[in-house]
Design a protein around this motif. Structure first.
Motif, PDB file in Angstrom:
ATOM      1  N   ARG A 112       0.832  -1.202   0.000  1.00  9.29           N
ATOM      2  CA  ARG A 112       0.000   0.000   0.000  1.00  9.29           C
ATOM      3  C   ARG A 112       0.874   1.261   0.000  1.00  9.29           C
ATOM      4  O   ARG A 112       0.491   2.273  -0.585  1.00  9.29           O
ATOM      5  CB  ARG A 112      -0.938  -0.011   1.200  1.00  9.29           C
ATOM      6  CG  ARG A 112      -2.023  -1.113   1.089  1.00  9.29           C
ATOM      7  CD  ARG A 112      -2.791  -1.271   2.388  1.00  9.29           C
ATOM      8  NE  ARG A 112      -3.304   0.004   2.832  1.00  9.29           N
ATOM      9  CZ  ARG A 112      -4.386   0.574   2.343  1.00  9.29           C
ATOM     10  NH1 ARG A 112      -5.075  -0.030   1.419  1.00  9.29           N
ATOM     11  NH2 ARG A 112      -4.784   1.737   2.787  1.00  9.29           N
ATOM     12  N   ALA A 137       1.850   1.804  -3.479  1.00 11.56           N
ATOM     13  CA  ALA A 137       0.728   2.367  -4.237  1.00 11.56           C
ATOM     14  C   ALA A 137       0.507   3.838  -3.903  1.00 11.56           C
ATOM     15  O   ALA A 137      -0.149   4.553  -4.654  1.00 11.56           O
ATOM     16  CB  ALA A 137      -0.553   1.577  -3.946  1.00 11.56           C
ATOM     17  N   GLY A 138       1.044   4.280  -2.774  1.00 11.93           N
ATOM     18  CA  GLY A 138       0.828   5.672  -2.363  1.00 11.93           C
ATOM     19  C   GLY A 138      -0.317   5.817  -1.400  1.00 11.93           C
ATOM     20  O   GLY A 138      -0.793   6.916  -1.152  1.00 11.93           O
ATOM     21  N   LEU A 139      -0.797   4.685  -0.846  1.00 17.59           N
ATOM     22  CA  LEU A 139      -1.963   4.720   0.036  1.00 17.59           C
ATOM     23  C   LEU A 139      -1.572   4.816   1.510  1.00 17.59           C
ATOM     24  O   LEU A 139      -2.418   5.013   2.360  1.00 17.59           O
ATOM     25  CB  LEU A 139      -2.829   3.484  -0.185  1.00 17.59           C
ATOM     26  CG  LEU A 139      -3.442   3.374  -1.582  1.00 17.59           C
ATOM     27  CD1 LEU A 139      -4.040   1.994  -1.800  1.00 17.59           C
ATOM     28  CD2 LEU A 139      -4.498   4.440  -1.787  1.00 17.59           C
ATOM     29  N   VAL A 143      -1.338   9.094  -5.480  1.00 14.94           N
ATOM     30  CA  VAL A 143      -1.794   7.772  -5.913  1.00 14.94           C
ATOM     31  C   VAL A 143      -2.191   7.745  -7.382  1.00 14.94           C
ATOM     32  O   VAL A 143      -1.757   6.878  -8.142  1.00 14.94           O
ATOM     33  CB  VAL A 143      -3.043   7.357  -5.094  1.00 14.94           C
ATOM     34  CG1 VAL A 143      -3.399   5.917  -5.391  1.00 14.94           C
ATOM     35  CG2 VAL A 143      -2.821   7.584  -3.621  1.00 14.94           C
ATOM     36  N   HIS A 144      -3.017   8.732  -7.778  1.00 14.79           N
ATOM     37  CA  HIS A 144      -3.634   8.621  -9.099  1.00 14.79           C
ATOM     38  C   HIS A 144      -2.681   8.983 -10.228  1.00 14.79           C
ATOM     39  O   HIS A 144      -3.019   8.844 -11.385  1.00 14.79           O
ATOM     40  CB  HIS A 144      -4.906   9.467  -9.163  1.00 14.79           C
ATOM     41  CG  HIS A 144      -4.678  10.931  -8.969  1.00 14.79           C
ATOM     42  ND1 HIS A 144      -4.386  11.479  -7.746  1.00 14.79           N
ATOM     43  CD2 HIS A 144      -4.717  11.961  -9.845  1.00 14.79           C
ATOM     44  CE1 HIS A 144      -4.251  12.775  -7.875  1.00 14.79           C
ATOM     45  NE2 HIS A 144      -4.439  13.103  -9.128  1.00 14.79           N
ATOM     46  N   PHE A 158       0.214   2.904 -11.302  1.00  7.13           N
ATOM     47  CA  PHE A 158       0.295   1.532 -10.821  1.00  7.13           C
ATOM     48  C   PHE A 158      -1.110   0.950 -10.749  1.00  7.13           C
ATOM     49  O   PHE A 158      -2.034   1.625 -10.301  1.00  7.13           O
ATOM     50  CB  PHE A 158       0.904   1.467  -9.408  1.00  7.13           C
ATOM     51  CG  PHE A 158       2.338   1.960  -9.322  1.00  7.13           C
ATOM     52  CD1 PHE A 158       3.103   2.139 -10.461  1.00  7.13           C
ATOM     53  CD2 PHE A 158       2.904   2.209  -8.092  1.00  7.13           C
ATOM     54  CE1 PHE A 158       4.415   2.571 -10.375  1.00  7.13           C
ATOM     55  CE2 PHE A 158       4.222   2.645  -7.991  1.00  7.13           C
ATOM     56  CZ  PHE A 158       4.982   2.835  -9.131  1.00  7.13           C
ATOM     57  N   LEU A 176      -3.833  -1.747  -9.111  1.00 11.87           N
ATOM     58  CA  LEU A 176      -3.971  -2.413  -7.819  1.00 11.87           C
ATOM     59  C   LEU A 176      -5.164  -3.361  -7.846  1.00 11.87           C
ATOM     60  O   LEU A 176      -6.246  -2.991  -8.281  1.00 11.87           O
ATOM     61  CB  LEU A 176      -4.154  -1.348  -6.724  1.00 11.87           C
ATOM     62  CG  LEU A 176      -4.416  -1.808  -5.297  1.00 11.87           C
ATOM     63  CD1 LEU A 176      -3.293  -2.698  -4.790  1.00 11.87           C
ATOM     64  CD2 LEU A 176      -4.584  -0.616  -4.375  1.00 11.87           C
ATOM     65  N   PHE A 184     -12.805   1.927 -16.643  1.00 11.06           N
ATOM     66  CA  PHE A 184     -12.660   3.062 -15.715  1.00 11.06           C
ATOM     67  C   PHE A 184     -11.314   3.773 -15.855  1.00 11.06           C
ATOM     68  O   PHE A 184     -11.247   4.989 -16.051  1.00 11.06           O
ATOM     69  CB  PHE A 184     -12.841   2.565 -14.270  1.00 11.06           C
ATOM     70  CG  PHE A 184     -12.975   3.676 -13.272  1.00 11.06           C
ATOM     71  CD1 PHE A 184     -14.212   4.174 -12.931  1.00 11.06           C
ATOM     72  CD2 PHE A 184     -11.850   4.224 -12.670  1.00 11.06           C
ATOM     73  CE1 PHE A 184     -14.339   5.198 -12.009  1.00 11.06           C
ATOM     74  CE2 PHE A 184     -11.969   5.257 -11.756  1.00 11.06           C
ATOM     75  CZ  PHE A 184     -13.217   5.747 -11.429  1.00 11.06           C
ATOM     76  N   GLY A 185     -10.241   2.999 -15.799  1.00 10.71           N
ATOM     77  CA  GLY A 185      -8.902   3.590 -15.885  1.00 10.71           C
ATOM     78  C   GLY A 185      -8.655   4.233 -17.246  1.00 10.71           C
ATOM     79  O   GLY A 185      -7.960   5.243 -17.358  1.00 10.71           O
ATOM     80  N   ARG A 217     -10.948   5.677 -19.055  1.00 14.58           N
ATOM     81  CA  ARG A 217     -11.655   6.965 -19.048  1.00 14.58           C
ATOM     82  C   ARG A 217     -10.847   8.004 -18.294  1.00 14.58           C
ATOM     83  O   ARG A 217     -10.737   9.150 -18.732  1.00 14.58           O
ATOM     84  CB  ARG A 217     -13.024   6.804 -18.378  1.00 14.58           C
ATOM     85  CG  ARG A 217     -14.098   6.279 -19.294  1.00 14.58           C
ATOM     86  CD  ARG A 217     -15.482   6.666 -18.781  1.00 14.58           C
ATOM     87  NE  ARG A 217     -15.720   6.175 -17.438  1.00 14.58           N
ATOM     88  CZ  ARG A 217     -15.997   6.941 -16.404  1.00 14.58           C
ATOM     89  NH1 ARG A 217     -16.092   8.247 -16.556  1.00 14.58           N
ATOM     90  NH2 ARG A 217     -16.199   6.418 -15.222  1.00 14.58           N
ATOM     91  N   MET A 218     -10.278   7.605 -17.152  1.00  9.71           N
ATOM     92  CA  MET A 218      -9.513   8.561 -16.355  1.00  9.71           C
ATOM     93  C   MET A 218      -8.331   9.092 -17.159  1.00  9.71           C
ATOM     94  O   MET A 218      -7.928  10.225 -17.015  1.00  9.71           O
ATOM     95  CB  MET A 218      -8.975   7.897 -15.082  1.00  9.71           C
ATOM     96  CG  MET A 218     -10.020   7.469 -14.082  1.00  9.71           C
ATOM     97  SD  MET A 218     -11.105   8.791 -13.593  1.00  9.71           S
ATOM     98  CE  MET A 218     -12.667   8.181 -14.205  1.00  9.71           C
ATOM     99  N   LYS A 219      -7.778   8.238 -18.014  1.00 10.64           N
ATOM    100  CA  LYS A 219      -6.609   8.658 -18.795  1.00 10.64           C
ATOM    101  C   LYS A 219      -7.006   9.155 -20.170  1.00 10.64           C
ATOM    102  O   LYS A 219      -6.140   9.384 -21.020  1.00 10.64           O
ATOM    103  CB  LYS A 219      -5.639   7.478 -18.926  1.00 10.64           C
ATOM    104  CG  LYS A 219      -5.104   7.009 -17.578  1.00 10.64           C
ATOM    105  CD  LYS A 219      -3.675   6.518 -17.686  1.00 10.64           C
ATOM    106  CE  LYS A 219      -3.011   6.443 -16.332  1.00 10.64           C
ATOM    107  NZ  LYS A 219      -3.268   5.187 -15.625  1.00 10.64           N
ATOM    108  N   ALA A 234      -7.483  -3.529 -13.677  1.00 11.77           N
ATOM    109  CA  ALA A 234      -6.173  -3.000 -13.299  1.00 11.77           C
ATOM    110  C   ALA A 234      -5.212  -2.996 -14.489  1.00 11.77           C
ATOM    111  O   ALA A 234      -4.387  -2.101 -14.627  1.00 11.77           O
ATOM    112  CB  ALA A 234      -5.597  -3.824 -12.149  1.00 11.77           C
ATOM    113  N   PRO A 284      -5.412   0.055 -18.289  1.00  9.44           N
ATOM    114  CA  PRO A 284      -4.661   1.259 -18.668  1.00  9.44           C
ATOM    115  C   PRO A 284      -3.147   1.023 -18.791  1.00  9.44           C
ATOM    116  O   PRO A 284      -2.400   1.988 -18.780  1.00  9.44           O
ATOM    117  CB  PRO A 284      -4.975   2.242 -17.526  1.00  9.44           C
ATOM    118  CG  PRO A 284      -5.576   1.462 -16.426  1.00  9.44           C
ATOM    119  CD  PRO A 284      -5.822   0.073 -16.873  1.00  9.44           C
TER     120      PRO A 284
END
Lengths: 342, 531
Positions: free
Chosen positions: A45, A48-50, A70-71, A75, A77, A96-97, A99-101, A143, A146
């Protein structure tokens, strides 16, 4: 390449991860193996930056990730229980990923990924109607979609029942190779770790105690605690000369063992019944229990009151006298001094 | 892992900006007026005299006694209904959910009037029963919420060990439900202790509580120091009750994490039918006053309804009944918009604070609940002495009524939204973050869609509660901006049979609107939240 140096993560006063160094080379799958509570998930974690790090650095190639949120780390997860978005269908989750990118050609990529995880045509399914194994495959596709630089898998198969877990572990191992993924897998299951990983890092109490290829970790655990975690129940002093180890239960060929005074770690399958029912140390059979693909025996050795585990192909009658021999497959070799101080 | 921490922090500055809006509203439209009233009262002196007077303590005694009585009645009546909703699978349960909610969202004036129609002699019992009927829904729903998630196997184990059904209930089930019952009891006690419309209509001049006495002293006797003293007393009691509720809630939320997913509802068996029968008896009892009211409205045909187009017997009202209805709808709509906006912002801030492991979130949470428990009259009067300092003198503005209603509705919105937002798994948000969603994008992609339906629920409940709000509105509405509940109260306080008929007709109108809204809400209900 991921490079973690001197990483420390605190939970209050407790150092859940304590001064850990670890690297994952491009295209490599590294398994973090250890009992629950050893800090392996916390380490993942933190990568991952969490989790905020109390000390040390996490770098990707030559970039320090301390200030990368994180975003933006790129990476992927996968959680133990999928954590699919319940308000989106399978395609919506996988895309989802993308769309984010703001990636284009999402539908094609989604279809490609679902094909890869063996769920072609599942696009419009509701995620609440998927079985546990399917949900985990979708989580993996989500996961991977992207094209993450690094894939982080947190006990990815633990929530599944055993038969499915073994099947999916094989599938996942193949899939990671096909995708050429760089991955960090956290698991408490050594079968899973050895199936998936190119390299295994054993963790205990927040530290990495041993790193090496699966076979090396399996055969040469660094200490008794690790050996116990990897299934050894009985430890015997032994001497290795010319690739042959000799202990109180007999001699056995171990061409890979270092010469000198060592400790042998015996897993249950290190002791088998002799073929002809003679020779070797003898004892009285106490119990005989069917396991999935073998029979587990408990034997009280003559002369001492020591009770040892052994395996057989078919069930035997309790009360019988049996003769045992050593089988090199079930043996681990520890440095003699490694037994001390544990 | 149990120790999930916030890894994707909403930026503290952004959070502070969001927090500023509801906190600012609370400060300007609640804290300031209330403090001003208290100061005014304290400056005049005589607070200690008031507190030393035996009459006041008699008043406190009656307020607490009737609230305790009503709380006890609601719990006794609410438990079988909670069992019915949580543990049985029978046809018509959806209807039961709607029916028990009707008294809760009905204007307190209407409930008061219903009980007056039913028990013309009024008295203590009428007040207790009316207050209790309001709150059966709170008990039943809060307790059923926990009961549904309670693992049935603990009870099965007790039964297998030889415990009888009653013994199992008292020894296993009841202790497990205690947090929910305690939390519901605190809220219900609060509602009953500060209930205004019901006591005003049923108590008449004889039976008074702190709330009605504050109203009386402020409006009719102009005894501000006395009113301030009583307000202080009430405020103290309210904070105490809310704190107990917050502690109970925290325990319940820990308990909810342990829930078994197993479906726990099944067909009742054996002695359980008695409980089911009791539950249906409660439901019927809840319907009786409402039905009486509707029946009375048709007693003289449609005269009452026709009269709504006019201004009542000898001009009892300044506007027609239908104008009042239009005022009601307009004010409730505005109030709902304000409350949903503020309540959502407050919930976002509260849940973000909790996710970041900030301590004492409960204190902030409780602060947002305070308007529920402070005398609406205190707030209303406070407006009149403070808000002239704001630009564009709000005191004569029609905007004052929706603002005051929003103050009452916002806590309700928070109580509905917060549990839903809290129930969203932090790892779901973390998954979104690792896929490239920034902190605000995570809100948009995960929290908003998942909490969206309950936002609708909150809006609908807020709307009916605003529609029925009486205390603050009665104080702030000018004659030409009177809402339906205010008009009803005015009609029944004036002589003339036509006025009564008109009041009953207006009540029926409110009931119809309320039932319609509640029924729609039930269709899209999300099974999390407290109401």
């Amino acid at each position: 390449m991921l490079a973690v140096e001197g990483l420390t993560v605190h939970y209050g006063a407790l150092a859940a991860v304590d001064d850990v160094d670890v690297t994952v080379a491009d295209g490599e799958v590294l398994a973090l193996l250890g009992p629950s509570g050893c800090g392996k998930s916390t380490l993942l974690r933190a990568v991952a930056g969490l989790e905020p790090a109390a000390g040390g650095t996490i770098r990707w190639d030559d970039t320090d990730l301390a200030d990368v949120p994180v975003h933006r780390r790129g990476f992927g997860l996968v959680f133990q229980d999928g954590q699919l978005f319940p308000h989106r269908d399978v395609a919506g989750n996988v895309a989802f990923g993308l769309r984010m990118k703001r990636m284009t050609g999402r539908a094609e990529r989604v279809a490609e990924l679902l094909e890869l995880v063996g769920l072609a045509g599942y696009e419009r399914r509701k995620v609440t109607e998927l079985s546990g194994g399917e949900a985990q495959r979708v989580a993996l596709a989500r996961a991977l979609a992207p094209r993450p630089r690094l894939l982080l898998l947190d006990e990815p198969l633990s929530a599944l029942d055993r038969a499915l877990r073994e099947q999916l572990a094989m599938d996942l191992a193949g899939l990671l190779r096909v995708a050429g993924a760089t991955a960090l897998v956290v698991t408490h299951d050594h079968d899973e770790a050895f199936t998936l990983a190119d390299r295994v890092a054993v963790m205990r109490k927040g530290r990495i105690v041993q790193t090496g290829p699966p076979e090396e970790v399996w055969r040469r655990p660094e200490g008794e605690a690790t050996a116990r975690f990897l299934g050894c129940g009985l430890f015997l002093p032994a001497t290795v000369t010319d690739g042959t180890a000799t202990c109180e239960l007999g001699s056995v060929d171990l061409p890979w063992a270092p010469a000198g005074e060592v400790t042998l770690g015996l897993r249950p399958n290190a002791l088998r019944l002799t073929e002809n029912g003679e020779g070797g140390p003898a004892g009285k059979l106490l119990r005989s229990v069917h396991r999935r693909d073998h029979v587990r025996l408990q034997v009280r050795l003559d002369g001492s009151d020591q009770v040892v585990d052994a395996v057989a192909a078919i069930a035997e009658t309790p009360g019988d006298r049996v003769h045992l021999r050593l089988d090199p497959d079930g043996l681990a070799v520890l440095r003699r001094d490694a037994r001390q101080g544990e | 892992m149990a120790r999930d921490r916030a890894g994707l922090r909403t930026s503290p500055r952004g959070l502070a900006l969001i927090a500023l809006v509801p906190l600012g509203f609370l400060a300007v439209f609640f804290v300031w007026p209330v403090v001003a009233i208290l100061r005014l009262g304290l400056r005049e002196g005589g607070v200690l005299d008031t507190l030393a007077s035996p009459d006041v303590w008699q008043l406190v005694g009656f307020t607490v006694a009737q609230a305790a009585g009503a709380t006890a009645v609601s719990i006794v009546a609410g438990l079988p209904v909670a069992f019915l909703l949580a543990r049985t699978r029978l046809p018509g349960l959806g209807l039961v959910r709607v029916i028990i909610l009707v008294p809760f969202v009905l204007p307190s004036v209407v409930v008061g009037l219903a009980f007056r129609a039913l028990l013309p002699d009024g008295g203590v019992w009428a007040i207790i029963l009316a207050n209790a009927s309001f709150n059966v829904a709170v008990v039943a729903r809060t307790v059923a919420g926990l009961w549904t998630h309670l693992d049935r196997r603990a009870e099965d184990a007790a039964r297998a060990l030889g415990a009888s059904r009653p013994r199992t209930f008292t020894g296993v089930t009841l202790p497990a439900l205690a947090p929910a019952i305690g939390s519901a009891a605190a809220v219900v006690f609060l509602f009953c202790a500060t209930s205004f419309g019901v006591v005003l209509i049923l108590g008449g001049a004889r039976l008074k509580t702190l709330e009605t006495e504050i109203y009386l002293r402020t409006v009719e006797l102009l005894d501000l120091s006395g009113a301030a003293a009583l307000s202080l007393l009430q405020l103290g009691a309210v904070v105490a009750a809310l704190s107990i509720g917050a502690v109970m809630r925290r325990r319940r939320e820990t308990a909810l994490r342990l829930r078994g997913q197993a479906e726990s509802a099944r067909r009742p068996a054996g002695g359980e039918w008695w409980v089911v029968a009791a539950a249906f008896a409660v439901v019927v009892a809840l319907l009786v006053p409402v039905a009486t009211l509707v029946a009375r409205s048709f007693q003289s045909g449609l005269d009452g309804y026709r009269a709504l187009t006019g201004i009542g017997y000898e001009g009892s009202l300044d506007i027609s009944g239908f104008d009042a209805a239009r005022n009601s709808l307009a004010a409730a709509t505005d109030a709902t918009l304000i409350a949903v906006t503020l309540g959502t912002m407050a919930s976002v801030v509260l849940v973000s604070l909790a996710r970041n492991r900030v301590r004492y979130v409960e204190v902030v949470d409780t602060a947002f609940m305070l308007p529920l428990g402070v005398s609406a009259v205190t707030v209303g009067f406070g407006y009149l002495i403070t808000l002239d300092l704001l630009p564009g003198d709000l005191r004569t503005s029609a905007a004052l009524v929706p603002l005051a209603q929003a103050l009452v509705v916002t806590p309700l919105v928070i109580r509905i939204m917060l549990p839903v937002l809290r129930s969203i798994d932090e790892r779901l948000r973390q998954a979104a973050a690792t896929l490239g969603a920034g902190p605000w994008r995570v809100w948009r992609e995960v929290d908003v869609p998942m909490a969206g339906r309950s936002l609708g629920t909150a809006a609908a409940f807020g709307f009916v509660v605003a529609l029925g709000e009486f205390g603050a509105t009665s104080f702030l509405a000018r004659p030409d901006t009177a809402t339906l509940p205010v008009a009803i109260a005015r009609l029944v306080s004036r002589p003339g049979e036509l006025n009564n008929e008109m009041a009953y007709a207006a009540c029926t109108l409110l009931i119809v609107v309320t039932v319609a809204v509640v029924a729609v809400v039930e269709r899209v209900r999300v099974p999390v939240g407290e109401f």
